[in-house]
Design a protein around this motif. Structure first.
Motif, PDB file in Angstrom:
ATOM      1  N   LEU A 327       0.601  -1.363   0.140  1.00 11.91           N
ATOM      2  CA  LEU A 327       0.098  -0.159  -0.062  1.00 11.91           C
ATOM      3  C   LEU A 327       0.405   1.446   0.295  1.00 11.91           C
ATOM      4  N   SER A 328       1.838   1.399   0.023  1.00 10.29           N
ATOM      5  CA  SER A 328       3.174   2.127   0.516  1.00 10.29           C
ATOM      6  C   SER A 328       3.137   3.060  -1.039  1.00 10.29           C
ATOM      7  N   THR A 329       4.041   4.074  -1.539  1.00 11.08           N
ATOM      8  CA  THR A 329       3.750   4.920  -2.806  1.00 11.08           C
ATOM      9  C   THR A 329       5.238   4.535  -3.135  1.00 11.08           C
ATOM     10  N   ILE A 330       5.386   4.897  -4.301  1.00 14.60           N
ATOM     11  CA  ILE A 330       6.837   4.791  -5.520  1.00 14.60           C
ATOM     12  C   ILE A 330       7.570   5.478  -5.065  1.00 14.60           C
ATOM     13  N   GLY A 331       8.578   5.286  -4.812  1.00 11.63           N
ATOM     14  CA  GLY A 331       9.654   6.307  -4.311  1.00 11.63           C
ATOM     15  C   GLY A 331      10.186   5.809  -2.686  1.00 11.63           C
ATOM     16  N   GLU A 332       8.791   5.236  -2.427  1.00 12.87           N
ATOM     17  CA  GLU A 332       9.102   4.056  -0.281  1.00 12.87           C
ATOM     18  C   GLU A 332      10.811   3.928  -0.143  1.00 12.87           C
ATOM     19  N   PHE A 333      11.134   4.449   0.975  1.00 18.86           N
ATOM     20  CA  PHE A 333      12.454   3.512   0.850  1.00 18.86           C
ATOM     21  C   PHE A 333      13.412   3.561   1.732  1.00 18.86           C
ATOM     22  N   GLY A 334      13.835   2.680   2.073  1.00 17.95           N
ATOM     23  CA  GLY A 334      14.842   2.422   3.359  1.00 17.95           C
ATOM     24  C   GLY A 334      14.813   1.062   3.440  1.00 17.95           C
ATOM     25  N   TRP A 335      15.695   0.338   4.552  1.00 22.73           N
ATOM     26  CA  TRP A 335      15.882  -0.713   4.545  1.00 22.73           C
ATOM     27  C   TRP A 335      15.870  -0.811   6.541  1.00 22.73           C
ATOM     28  N   SER A 336      16.228  -2.849   6.562  1.00 24.80           N
ATOM     29  CA  SER A 336      16.214  -3.703   7.634  1.00 24.80           C
ATOM     30  C   SER A 336      17.839  -4.571   8.208  1.00 24.80           C
ATOM     31  N   GLY A 337      17.280  -4.887   9.415  1.00 30.77           N
ATOM     32  CA  GLY A 337      18.627  -5.514   9.776  1.00 30.77           C
ATOM     33  C   GLY A 337      18.246  -6.568   9.600  1.00 30.77           C
ATOM     34  N   ALA A 338      19.418  -7.425  10.392  1.00 28.61           N
ATOM     35  CA  ALA A 338      19.669  -8.916  10.944  1.00 28.61           C
ATOM     36  C   ALA A 338      18.920  -8.822  11.653  1.00 28.61           C
ATOM     37  N   GLY A 339      18.963  -8.065  13.132  1.00 28.44           N
ATOM     38  CA  GLY A 339      18.138  -8.365  14.906  1.00 28.44           C
ATOM     39  C   GLY A 339      16.485  -7.607  14.060  1.00 28.44           C
ATOM     40  N   GLY A 340      16.435  -7.372  12.636  1.00 31.67           N
ATOM     41  CA  GLY A 340      14.935  -7.360  12.959  1.00 31.67           C
ATOM     42  C   GLY A 340      14.831  -6.161  12.430  1.00 31.67           C
ATOM     43  N   MET A 341      15.231  -4.484  12.519  1.00 27.99           N
ATOM     44  CA  MET A 341      14.880  -3.393  12.362  1.00 27.99           C
ATOM     45  C   MET A 341      14.507  -3.040  10.995  1.00 27.99           C
ATOM     46  N   TYR A 342      13.851  -2.093  10.899  1.00 28.42           N
ATOM     47  CA  TYR A 342      12.800  -2.260   9.429  1.00 28.42           C
ATOM     48  C   TYR A 342      12.788  -0.315  10.003  1.00 28.42           C
ATOM     49  N   VAL A 343      13.283  -0.112   8.642  1.00 29.68           N
ATOM     50  CA  VAL A 343      12.912   1.859   8.364  1.00 29.68           C
ATOM     51  C   VAL A 343      12.400   1.870   7.177  1.00 29.68           C
ATOM     52  N   MET A 345      10.763   5.417   4.394  1.00 25.90           N
ATOM     53  CA  MET A 345      10.716   6.243   4.759  1.00 25.90           C
ATOM     54  C   MET A 345      10.460   6.822   2.907  1.00 25.90           C
ATOM     55  N   ASP A 346       8.470   7.839   3.523  1.00 26.48           N
ATOM     56  CA  ASP A 346       8.272   8.223   2.351  1.00 26.48           C
ATOM     57  C   ASP A 346       7.729   9.501   1.535  1.00 26.48           C
ATOM     58  N   PRO A 347       9.052  10.423   0.942  1.00 31.01           N
ATOM     59  CA  PRO A 347       8.144  11.160   1.036  1.00 31.01           C
ATOM     60  C   PRO A 347       7.392  12.486   0.737  1.00 31.01           C
ATOM     61  N   THR A 348       6.579  11.459   0.098  1.00 28.23           N
ATOM     62  CA  THR A 348       5.271  11.472  -0.586  1.00 28.23           C
ATOM     63  C   THR A 348       4.217  11.645  -0.023  1.00 28.23           C
ATOM     64  N   LYS A 349       4.273  11.027   1.140  1.00 30.22           N
ATOM     65  CA  LYS A 349       3.644  11.411   2.254  1.00 30.22           C
ATOM     66  C   LYS A 349       3.588  11.160   3.663  1.00 30.22           C
ATOM     67  N   LYS A 350       5.072  11.793   3.362  1.00 32.77           N
ATOM     68  CA  LYS A 350       5.740  12.796   5.085  1.00 32.77           C
ATOM     69  C   LYS A 350       6.002  11.977   5.639  1.00 32.77           C
ATOM     70  N   LEU A 351       5.857  10.576   5.572  1.00 32.88           N
ATOM     71  CA  LEU A 351       5.485   9.877   6.658  1.00 32.88           C
ATOM     72  C   LEU A 351       6.679   9.033   7.079  1.00 32.88           C
ATOM     73  N   THR A 352       7.019   8.588   7.951  1.00 39.09           N
ATOM     74  CA  THR A 352       7.971   7.674   8.591  1.00 39.09           C
ATOM     75  C   THR A 352       7.773   6.319   9.502  1.00 39.09           C
ATOM     76  N   ILE A 353       8.597   5.244   9.106  1.00 39.03           N
ATOM     77  CA  ILE A 353       8.013   4.731  10.064  1.00 39.03           C
ATOM     78  C   ILE A 353       9.319   3.577  10.651  1.00 39.03           C
ATOM     79  N   LEU A 354       9.896   3.749  12.455  1.00 39.82           N
ATOM     80  CA  LEU A 354      10.798   2.619  12.735  1.00 39.82           C
ATOM     81  C   LEU A 354      10.116   1.496  13.694  1.00 39.82           C
ATOM     82  N   TYR A 355      10.917   0.628  13.204  1.00 42.12           N
ATOM     83  CA  TYR A 355      10.194  -0.928  13.769  1.00 42.12           C
ATOM     84  C   TYR A 355      11.163  -1.420  14.324  1.00 42.12           C
TER      85      TYR A 355
END
Length: 381
Positions: A327-343, A345-355
């Protein structure tokens, strides 16, 4: 906005799936519209997640590394087209494992020059064997200090998996890029990041120092046992850090959710922090989140959780939401990590998720796509 289903999902990760502890933050236009943490940072002693935990962030380190390197590009001190051997002479004469048929390979000299862009895009030909015998030998001969540049000079002399630029392969590319940052800047990677990212953004609890692990706030680390379907406590050490003097541009960051969120939010706003500090130009952030892989390379990015994504300068970037069932937007970007981190960033929606979680064998293909869609669904409700 209705986050009831997201909370139900997150609690289920702890109560049903068995992830020891989780912390999730959602920012929308600089406002924290959601924060939920559950479970334990220490299961045995019933020490609950409080939201101020310190974690091994692992691969979200990479986003800070590529931004640091792009700062040098922006200043004209580095170019994506520069040969790596200009900074690491040992990379002038490279070898790779050439396919000679019947499942056999032979070591052959490369015809193509490895460039800085190959490091950014994970197309240089390295692998992610953190127990490679050559690395272990450096650890032994340096009394487990393993200075960053010495490890990297050794690494580039080992055979690549393929000619630079031929394929995409997740690897130690960003560790090599971290060494390049040190050589160009004349500073240790941690020092460069502190001066150019951490201090400008007020990230006072981010760095590469192992003494953070001695804090009572450091979340214990777990490993998910697939057979027993439960998480078991493991060492808190980060095995991607090869020695006391090694600083991993690919996975060495130790940080907190609140601290890393300052960086993630800045990238959502294309390099501009909430306080008005710019760490990277808008144009370079757009280049960073633009797919850099060719039609030949894209099929190599075959992780199930990355369907519909391409790969930019060190980040996943959404190209086809339908293919990824996202459901996210074209150009939403980020990465994840071995411990399960998830980031995310969606500039279009001005939305940031950090898990955040601190569990190796992290169940990422299950957790992250569901998490992402639950957030976007909540925002649409």
């Amino acid at each position: 906005m209705n986050f009831k289903e997201l909370t139900y999902f997150l609690d289920g990760l702890v109560n049903k799936i068995g992830i020891p502890g989780i912390d999730c933050v959602v920012l929308k236009e600089h406002d924290m519209v959601y924060r939920h943490f559950a479970g334990y940072k220490d299961v045995k002693n019933k020490r609950k997640i409080e939201g101020n935990e310190i974690y091994n962030f692992y691969s979200p380190t990479k986003i800070i590394t590529v931004v640091s390197a792009l700062q040098l590009v922006e200043k004209g001190l580095l170019s994506l087209d520069d040969p790596v051997y200009e900074f690491i002479p040992e990379a002038r004469h490279l070898t790779y494992l050439k396919d000679i048929g019947n499942g056999k390979t032979e070591i052959s000299e490369t015809r193509k020059i490895m460039t800085i862009k190959h490091l950014f895009t994970m197309t240089a030909g390295f692998d992610y064997d953190i127990h490679k015998k050559e690395i272990v030998e450096v650890e032994k001969k340096t009394d487990n200090k393993a200075p960053t540049q010495e490890v990297i000079r050794t690494l580039v002399q080992t055979p690549l998996l393929f000619e630079p630029g031929e394929h995409w392969n997740y690897s130690l590319c960003h560790d090599v890029l971290g060494a390049v940052i040190e050589i160009v800047s004349g500073k240790k990677l941690s020092e460069y990041m502190k001066e150019n990212v951490f201090l400008p953004l007020g990230m006072s609890e981010s760095g590469f120092k192992r003494d953070y692990t001695k804090s009572d706030r450091f979340a214990l680390q777990y490993f998910y046992d697939d057979e027993e379907k439960k998480a078991k406590e493991m060492t808190i050490e980060n095995d991607h850090v090869f020695g006391s003097e090694y600083e991993s541009g690919g996975a060495g960051l130790i940080s907190t959710v609140d601290d890393y969120l300052k960086f993630a939010e800045t990238m959502t706003y294309k390099g501009l922090s909430r306080s008005g500090t710019r760490i990277l130009s808008e144009k370079y952030v757009d280049i960073l989140r633009t797919n850099q892989l060719s039609e030949k390379q894209l099929p190599d990015l075959d992780w199930i959780q990355l369907k519909g994504y391409g790969y930019g300068l060190g980040v996943r970037t959404l190209m086809d939401p339908k293919l990824g069932n996202t459901l996210s937007t074209i150009g939403e970007f980020g990465w994840s990590g071995a411990g399960g981190m998830y980031v995310s960033m969606d500039p279009t929606k001005k939305l940031t998720i950090l898990y955040a979680q601190h569990m190796r064998n992290n169940l990422e293909p299950y957790v992250h796509p569901r998490l992402r869609n639950q957030v976007y669904k909540a925002l649409l409700s």
